[in-house]
Design an enzyme around this catalytic site. Structure first.
Site, PDB file in Angstrom:
ATOM      1  N   VAL A  21     -14.153  44.222  27.865  1.00 47.40           N
ATOM      2  CA  VAL A  21     -13.056  43.659  28.640  1.00 47.40           C
ATOM      3  C   VAL A  21     -12.007  44.734  28.956  1.00 47.40           C
ATOM      4  O   VAL A  21     -11.657  45.533  28.104  1.00 47.40           O
ATOM      5  CB  VAL A  21     -12.443  42.476  27.830  1.00 47.40           C
ATOM      6  CG1 VAL A  21     -11.055  42.147  28.308  1.00 47.40           C
ATOM      7  CG2 VAL A  21     -13.348  41.245  27.944  1.00 47.40           C
ATOM      8  N   ASP A  22     -11.524  44.746  30.208  1.00 45.26           N
ATOM      9  CA  ASP A  22     -10.450  45.684  30.585  1.00 45.26           C
ATOM     10  C   ASP A  22      -9.088  45.006  30.596  1.00 45.26           C
ATOM     11  O   ASP A  22      -8.063  45.665  30.509  1.00 45.26           O
ATOM     12  CB  ASP A  22     -10.693  46.230  32.000  1.00 45.26           C
ATOM     13  CG  ASP A  22     -11.990  47.011  32.079  1.00 45.26           C
ATOM     14  OD1 ASP A  22     -12.335  47.665  31.083  1.00 45.26           O
ATOM     15  OD2 ASP A  22     -12.663  46.937  33.129  1.00 45.26           O
ATOM     16  N   ALA A  23      -9.102  43.661  30.794  1.00 47.68           N
ATOM     17  CA  ALA A  23      -7.816  42.949  30.883  1.00 47.68           C
ATOM     18  C   ALA A  23      -7.884  41.649  30.099  1.00 47.68           C
ATOM     19  O   ALA A  23      -8.879  40.921  30.168  1.00 47.68           O
ATOM     20  CB  ALA A  23      -7.491  42.641  32.344  1.00 47.68           C
ATOM     21  N   ARG A 242     -14.903  41.453  33.629  1.00 46.60           N
ATOM     22  CA  ARG A 242     -14.276  42.337  32.625  1.00 46.60           C
ATOM     23  C   ARG A 242     -12.872  41.846  32.240  1.00 46.60           C
ATOM     24  O   ARG A 242     -12.004  42.618  31.839  1.00 46.60           O
ATOM     25  CB  ARG A 242     -14.265  43.795  33.120  1.00 46.60           C
ATOM     26  CG  ARG A 242     -15.709  44.338  33.253  1.00 46.60           C
ATOM     27  CD  ARG A 242     -15.767  45.835  33.349  1.00 46.60           C
ATOM     28  NE  ARG A 242     -15.185  46.533  32.221  1.00 46.60           N
ATOM     29  CZ  ARG A 242     -15.829  46.832  31.082  1.00 46.60           C
ATOM     30  NH1 ARG A 242     -17.079  46.464  30.913  1.00 46.60           N
ATOM     31  NH2 ARG A 242     -15.203  47.493  30.127  1.00 46.60           N
TER      32      ARG A 242
END
Ligand code: PLP
Ligand code: CA
Length: 302
Positions: A21-23, A242
């Site tokens: 995950v980016d956010a 993501r």
């Protein structure tokens, strides 16, 4: 209708969630705080996620405050969150009108509190109603005629502790009689934590009152609306696969994330219990569940 397919957030799952995950999109009440009390472990968890370079976004359906007021609330609780990381349903209402090119010469009638007025004004709209109409009364005498402003082109309804007969009549006349008048709901939560110990009537009942008088359905701009998700995606340009939505409510937060194809994590630090999640009638299944946000970092190696 499938049986619960949600997994507990065990260490391996926590690690793979953080890695993939980016956010993180965080719901606020029940996840970050309960009323005015911070939930244990939150500052540490947010710091750890920031230090891993994760983008953090805070999404609340509580329309009573503006982003500026929420940013102050975060600061007073000792958590550093900037205004542009906050997406409240009050802001969503203002952005909805802005993106719809709502004409500046028209007015917005508000059943709601300061947060909605502040966001609408900041976006350049003229408002009527809100707290100012909280003390107004109607005298139901023979021949009494209730006047409303024909230039109102939208009614925004959110939580309003000062809702009264005057406001209901005002909003109803605008929606029923002003051609093309929009009916916007910030959110439809049944209840909210107006205090940390108890739940109180939420915006849902104010919205339902106006649905009742107008026989119309509102455009909802808060969670779980696609409007708010599309707005966030446009702003941050992050691939939804993501992103992880973290929330304590199945029918707002988890649905909001699932509709967009985000990963979803239910935390049990708010209104939903394990038995709600496992109720055979529940049709909303998050990918993971955990006791609170701090599990995300405590269980992973970060
Ligand atoms: N609406 C009201 C009036 C509330 O008090 C709350 C929570 O306290 C909510 C909505 C839900 O807020 P959130 O989306 O942050 O859980
Ligand atoms: Ca919540």
């Amino acid at each position: 209708k499938s049986p619960s397919t949600s997994q507990p957030l065990l260490p391996q799952a926590a690690q793979s969630l953080v890695d993939s995950v980016d956010a993180f999109l965080f719901d606020c009440d029940g996840v970050i705080w309960k009323g005015d009390k911070l939930i244990e472990g939150v500052p540490h968890a947010l710091r750890a996620l920031r230090s891993l370079g994760k983008k953090l976004v805070f999404v609340t359906n509580n329309s009573t405050k503006s982003r500026k007021q929420y940013s102050r609330k975060f600061t007073s609780l000792g958590v550093d969150v900037s205004e542009d990381e906050i997406f409240s349903s009050s802001f969503a209402a203002a952005m909805f009108l802005k993106l719809r090119n709502f004409p500046r010469e028209k007015k917005v009638y508000v059943i709601g509190e300061e947060g909605i007025l502040e966001e609408l004004k900041q976006a350049g709209f003229s408002c009527l109603g809100g707290p100012e109409d909280g003390k107004k009364k109607v005298e139901l005498k023979t021949n009494f005629w209730f006047e409303h402003d024909k230039s109102v082109g939208a009614v925004v309804v959110g939580l309003d502790q000062y809702i009264n007969y005057y406001k209901l009549q005002y909003a109803t006349l605008c929606i029923r009689e002003n051609p093309g008048c929009l009916f916007i709901a910030t959110n439809r939560d049944a209840v909210g934590h107006m205090t940390d110990l108890q739940e109180w009537p939420g915006a849902g009942c104010m919205v339902a009152a106006v649905c009742g008088t107008t026989q119309k359905e509102p455009i909802v701009v808060g969670k779980p609306s696609t409007f708010l998700m599309d707005f966030l995606l446009e702003r941050f340009q992050i691939d939804t696969t993501r992103m992880c939505m973290v929330g304590d409510r199945l029918d707002t937060d988890i649905l909001f994330g699932k509709n967009a194809g985000c990963k979803t994590l239910l935390v049990l630090s708010g209104v939903t219990t394990m038995s709600d999640l496992q109720d055979p009638l529940n049709e909303i299944h998050p990918d993971y569940y955990a006791s609170s946000v701090s599990d995300v970092v405590d269980l992973s190696d970060s």
